[in-house]
Design a protein around this motif. Structure first.
Motif, PDB file in Angstrom:
ATOM      1  N   GLY A 394      -5.246  -7.585   8.860  1.00  0.00           N
ATOM      2  CA  GLY A 394      -5.286  -7.785  10.185  1.00  0.00           C
ATOM      3  C   GLY A 394      -5.934  -6.933  10.895  1.00  0.00           C
ATOM      4  N   ASN A 395      -5.439  -6.466  12.233  1.00  0.00           N
ATOM      5  CA  ASN A 395      -5.643  -5.463  12.926  1.00  0.00           C
ATOM      6  C   ASN A 395      -4.637  -4.417  13.067  1.00  0.00           C
ATOM      7  OD1 ASN A 395      -8.184  -6.800  13.806  1.00  0.00           O
ATOM      8  ND2 ASN A 395      -7.150  -7.940  15.437  1.00  0.00           N
ATOM      9  N   LYS A 396      -3.437  -4.556  12.692  1.00  0.00           N
ATOM     10  CA  LYS A 396      -2.274  -3.766  13.115  1.00  0.00           C
ATOM     11  C   LYS A 396      -1.517  -3.642  11.628  1.00  0.00           C
ATOM     12  CE  LYS A 396      -2.142  -4.958  17.855  1.00  0.00           C
ATOM     13  NZ  LYS A 396      -1.355  -5.439  19.037  1.00  0.00           N
ATOM     14  N   GLY A 397      -1.544  -4.514  10.835  1.00  0.00           N
ATOM     15  CA  GLY A 397      -0.435  -4.560   9.660  1.00  0.00           C
ATOM     16  C   GLY A 397      -1.044  -3.945   8.480  1.00  0.00           C
ATOM     17  N   ARG A 398      -0.152  -3.687   7.250  1.00  0.00           N
ATOM     18  CA  ARG A 398      -0.550  -3.052   6.025  1.00  0.00           C
ATOM     19  C   ARG A 398       0.052  -3.923   5.000  1.00  0.00           C
ATOM     20  NH1 ARG A 398      -2.368   2.213   7.142  1.00  0.00           N
ATOM     21  NH2 ARG A 398      -1.302   3.339   8.783  1.00  0.00           N
ATOM     22  N   ASP A 399      -0.705  -4.158   3.996  1.00  0.00           N
ATOM     23  CA  ASP A 399      -0.501  -4.975   2.798  1.00  0.00           C
ATOM     24  C   ASP A 399       0.565  -4.075   1.822  1.00  0.00           C
ATOM     25  OD1 ASP A 399      -0.011  -7.273   1.099  1.00  0.00           O
ATOM     26  OD2 ASP A 399      -2.233  -7.286   0.870  1.00  0.00           O
ATOM     27  N   HIS A 400       1.231  -4.748   0.762  1.00  0.00           N
ATOM     28  CA  HIS A 400       1.866  -3.937  -0.224  1.00  0.00           C
ATOM     29  C   HIS A 400       1.256  -2.967  -0.752  1.00  0.00           C
ATOM     30  CE1 HIS A 400       4.595  -7.895  -0.467  1.00  0.00           C
ATOM     31  NE2 HIS A 400       4.449  -7.516   0.625  1.00  0.00           N
ATOM     32  N   ASN A 401       1.767  -1.780  -1.370  1.00  0.00           N
ATOM     33  CA  ASN A 401       1.041  -0.669  -2.039  1.00  0.00           C
ATOM     34  C   ASN A 401       2.296  -0.367  -2.994  1.00  0.00           C
ATOM     35  OD1 ASN A 401      -0.139   1.253  -3.221  1.00  0.00           O
ATOM     36  ND2 ASN A 401      -0.252   2.364  -1.536  1.00  0.00           N
ATOM     37  N   PRO A 402       2.243  -0.964  -4.319  1.00  0.00           N
ATOM     38  CA  PRO A 402       3.146  -0.409  -5.511  1.00  0.00           C
ATOM     39  C   PRO A 402       2.574   0.729  -6.237  1.00  0.00           C
ATOM     40  CG  PRO A 402       1.690  -2.601  -6.083  1.00  0.00           C
ATOM     41  CD  PRO A 402       1.405  -1.897  -4.850  1.00  0.00           C
ATOM     42  N   TYR A 403       1.250   1.116  -5.555  1.00  0.00           N
ATOM     43  CA  TYR A 403       0.544   2.211  -6.412  1.00  0.00           C
ATOM     44  C   TYR A 403       1.037   3.447  -6.146  1.00  0.00           C
ATOM     45  CZ  TYR A 403      -2.325  -1.924  -6.978  1.00  0.00           C
ATOM     46  OH  TYR A 403      -2.819  -3.257  -7.168  1.00  0.00           O
ATOM     47  N   VAL A 404       1.799   3.744  -4.778  1.00  0.00           N
ATOM     48  CA  VAL A 404       2.404   5.046  -4.321  1.00  0.00           C
ATOM     49  C   VAL A 404       3.173   4.878  -3.272  1.00  0.00           C
ATOM     50  CG1 VAL A 404       0.788   5.901  -2.934  1.00  0.00           C
ATOM     51  CG2 VAL A 404       1.814   7.446  -4.543  1.00  0.00           C
ATOM     52  N   PHE A 405       4.266   5.640  -3.586  1.00  0.00           N
ATOM     53  CA  PHE A 405       5.213   5.507  -2.164  1.00  0.00           C
ATOM     54  C   PHE A 405       6.138   6.551  -2.112  1.00  0.00           C
ATOM     55  CE2 PHE A 405       7.196   3.065  -5.483  1.00  0.00           C
ATOM     56  CZ  PHE A 405       8.248   2.985  -5.647  1.00  0.00           C
ATOM     57  N   THR A 406       7.002   6.671  -1.380  1.00  0.00           N
ATOM     58  CA  THR A 406       7.842   7.967  -1.062  1.00  0.00           C
ATOM     59  C   THR A 406       9.367   7.555  -1.530  1.00  0.00           C
ATOM     60  OG1 THR A 406       6.253   9.125   0.234  1.00  0.00           O
ATOM     61  CG2 THR A 406       8.666   9.702   0.392  1.00  0.00           C
ATOM     62  N   ASN A 407       9.959   8.506  -2.106  1.00  0.00           N
ATOM     63  CA  ASN A 407      11.357   8.529  -2.157  1.00  0.00           C
ATOM     64  C   ASN A 407      11.868   9.788  -1.772  1.00  0.00           C
ATOM     65  OD1 ASN A 407      12.950   6.768  -5.029  1.00  0.00           O
ATOM     66  ND2 ASN A 407      11.738   5.977  -3.131  1.00  0.00           N
ATOM     67  N   TRP A 408      13.155  10.105  -1.184  1.00  0.00           N
ATOM     68  CA  TRP A 408      13.605  11.533  -0.997  1.00  0.00           C
ATOM     69  C   TRP A 408      15.087  11.481  -1.279  1.00  0.00           C
ATOM     70  CZ3 TRP A 408      17.462  11.972   2.403  1.00  0.00           C
ATOM     71  CH2 TRP A 408      17.342  11.114   3.884  1.00  0.00           C
TER      72      TRP A 408
END
Length: 481
Positions: A394-408
């Motif tokens: 859309g204009n303001k959202g983001r879809d799923h990304n299982p290809y990279v993300f963050t843990n801390w």
């Protein structure tokens, strides 16, 4: 020979190698309802707190600053390869709607919506090259919570409860504090015991409810404390008589232990959950200085801070009393309006309030544990099921990304003020695609800090030696002290 509790409380100091070796082999499954009580090396940590952001929190809007998205905002996204989107989130590149700034001596760039954690970044190790297996919420949540992307496997807290047992016999070993609006994907299956002894499953507590623990206290007027105790004694006698005939049924052992624990918790739990004696400055630090306030229907930071902050304060009180593993959830299952991190429609609308509320409670927990000395041997893990795409939906959202993300991670044995791994210039995949970090590595590292070799903690089930890390996992030694 000193017992395991003495060993843990002393950090192993002063014990000879023979005594340590003997303790590392200690097993008492029959007497403790299935707890193996085994250590493979001296631990650096005792308890764990897992903060789980249900719905998939966006790494590139919280922790993983991407100047290239700012430079190319609004341009057609070009990933250089075919991308399998979950929905239709392959619109133009989209910069974060939130400003980033350097924090701490390490100069870590974080978003304005998690700025309360700026004073804590030098205690945190960020892992930015996490990868998943699936972009489906339920499966990805299972993967992060249990190490497998399908049901039927024990939660991480169950494995740790099974391996190490209780520090305080008057409280559950594994406590879960769900989102006040309801369960995330999979519900209680995320913290179930599966094929481990039933006594290792998580105990759900809703601290904001009038009845935080279901069925703990009798609510009928005709039930007295004396009658309740006598009833529990009778049930225990009947169960033990039944157990003599079926001594291999872990469900019965767990039932007996649950009644015994319930009787003790009737005294210990109300005291642990009672925050009325906390000083004003602590209440304010956790975002609890406006209890009883009314909130608008729209999702808002103050409400999120109050509900998440209460769970974080309860977590600190439970840690002080010896609870081994605590899981705190932010966000419930899918619904509209959004009350989770699944921001397909509007990142700013959803992530803003959720992140600000989460950051207030989490920062308070880290600071509180540090000032009391508890952070030295407590592991704090922040995770989510996957990330979100650098392109727009859309204009303001983001879809799923299982290809990279963050843990801390922070706390017991974790090196603070460091970043391990990196995502690429867009935050789409790991920069080094041949060496990503997986959940198995996070789980292996946490078990290592607790004194457990993840390859040795196994249970034979359906003819397979199952473990939390399946057949994978490496300890991330670069983030350890």
């Amino acid at each position: 020979m000193p017992n395991r509790r003495d060993f843990l409380s002393s950090g192993g100091a002063g014990f000879g190698s023979l005594a340590l070796a003997a303790m590392l082999q200690e097993e008492s499954q029959a007497s403790s309802g299935g707890v193996v009580k085994v250590l493979h090396h001296p631990p650096k940590a005792k308890p764990v707190v897992q903060l789980f952001m249900a719905g998939a929190a966006s790494h590139i809007d919280l922790w993983d600053h991407k100047p290239m998205l700012e430079k190319h905002h609004g341009e057609e996204s070009d990933f250089g390869e075919h991308v399998e989107a979950f929905q239709n989130g392959l619109g133009p590149w989209m910069k974060s709607p939130f400003k980033f700034s350097p924090q701490g001596e390490s100069g870590k760039m974080i978003s304005e919506v998690v700025e309360p954690l700026g004073c804590c970044v030098d205690d945190i190790a960020f892992v930015h090259n996490m990868v998943g297996i699936t972009g489906v919420h339920s499966q990805a949540t299972y993967l992060q919570a249990t190490g497998f992307q399908r049901p039927g496997f024990p939660g991480m807290g169950s494995w740790i409860s099974y391996a190490l047992g209780s520090i305080n016999e008057d409280l559950p070993t594994f406590v879960v504090l769900p989102d006040h609006r309801g369960y995330a994907s999979n519900g209680p299956k995320n913290w179930g015991s599966a094929f481990l002894p039933a006594s290792s499953q998580g105990t759900a507590i809703f601290p904001q409810r009038d009845n935080p623990i279901e069925d703990l206290m009798p609510h009928a007027d005709y039930v007295t404390q004396e009658g309740d105790r006598d009833g529990l004694k009778l049930l225990n006698r009947m169960n033990r008589r039944y157990q003599q005939q079926r001594d291999h049924d872990s469900r019965l052992v767990a039932r007996i232990r649950s009644y015994e624990l319930a009787a003790r918790m009737q005294l210990s739990a109300p005291e642990a959950l009672d925050i009325s004696g906390e000083p004003d400055h602590i209440m304010k630090m956790y975002g609890l200085d406006r209890l009883g306030a009314t909130y608008p229907d729209e999702i808002n930071p103050a409400e999120e801070a109050e509900y998440f902050g209460r769970k974080c304060l309860i977590a600190r009180r439970l840690l002080e009393r010896g609870v081994r593993f605590i899981q705190i959830w932010s966000g419930n299952d899918n619904g509209f309006p959004r009350r989770n991190w699944d921001s397909h429609e509007d990142i700013q609308r959803d992530h803003g309030p959720l992140a600000r509320g989460m950051a207030v409670g989490t920062a308070a927990l880290l600071k509180d544990l540090k000032q009391s000395g508890l952070l030295e041997d407590t592991i704090v893990l922040w995770t989510t099921e996957f990330g979100r795409m650098p392109s727009t939906q859309g204009n303001k959202g983001r879809d799923h990304n299982p290809y990279v993300f963050t843990n801390w991670l922070a706390g017991g044995g974790i090196k603070g003020g460091v970043t391990y791994g990196a995502s690429d210039q867009w935050g789409y995949k790991p920069l080094d695609r041949s060496n990503p970090t997986q959940v198995y590595d996070i789980h292996a590292t946490i078990l290592y800090l607790l004194g457990i070799d993840h390859t040795q903690l196994t249970v034979r089930h359906d003819g397979i030696d199952r473990r939390l890390t399946d057949v994978h996992g490496h300890v991330i030694k670069d983030i350890l002290t």
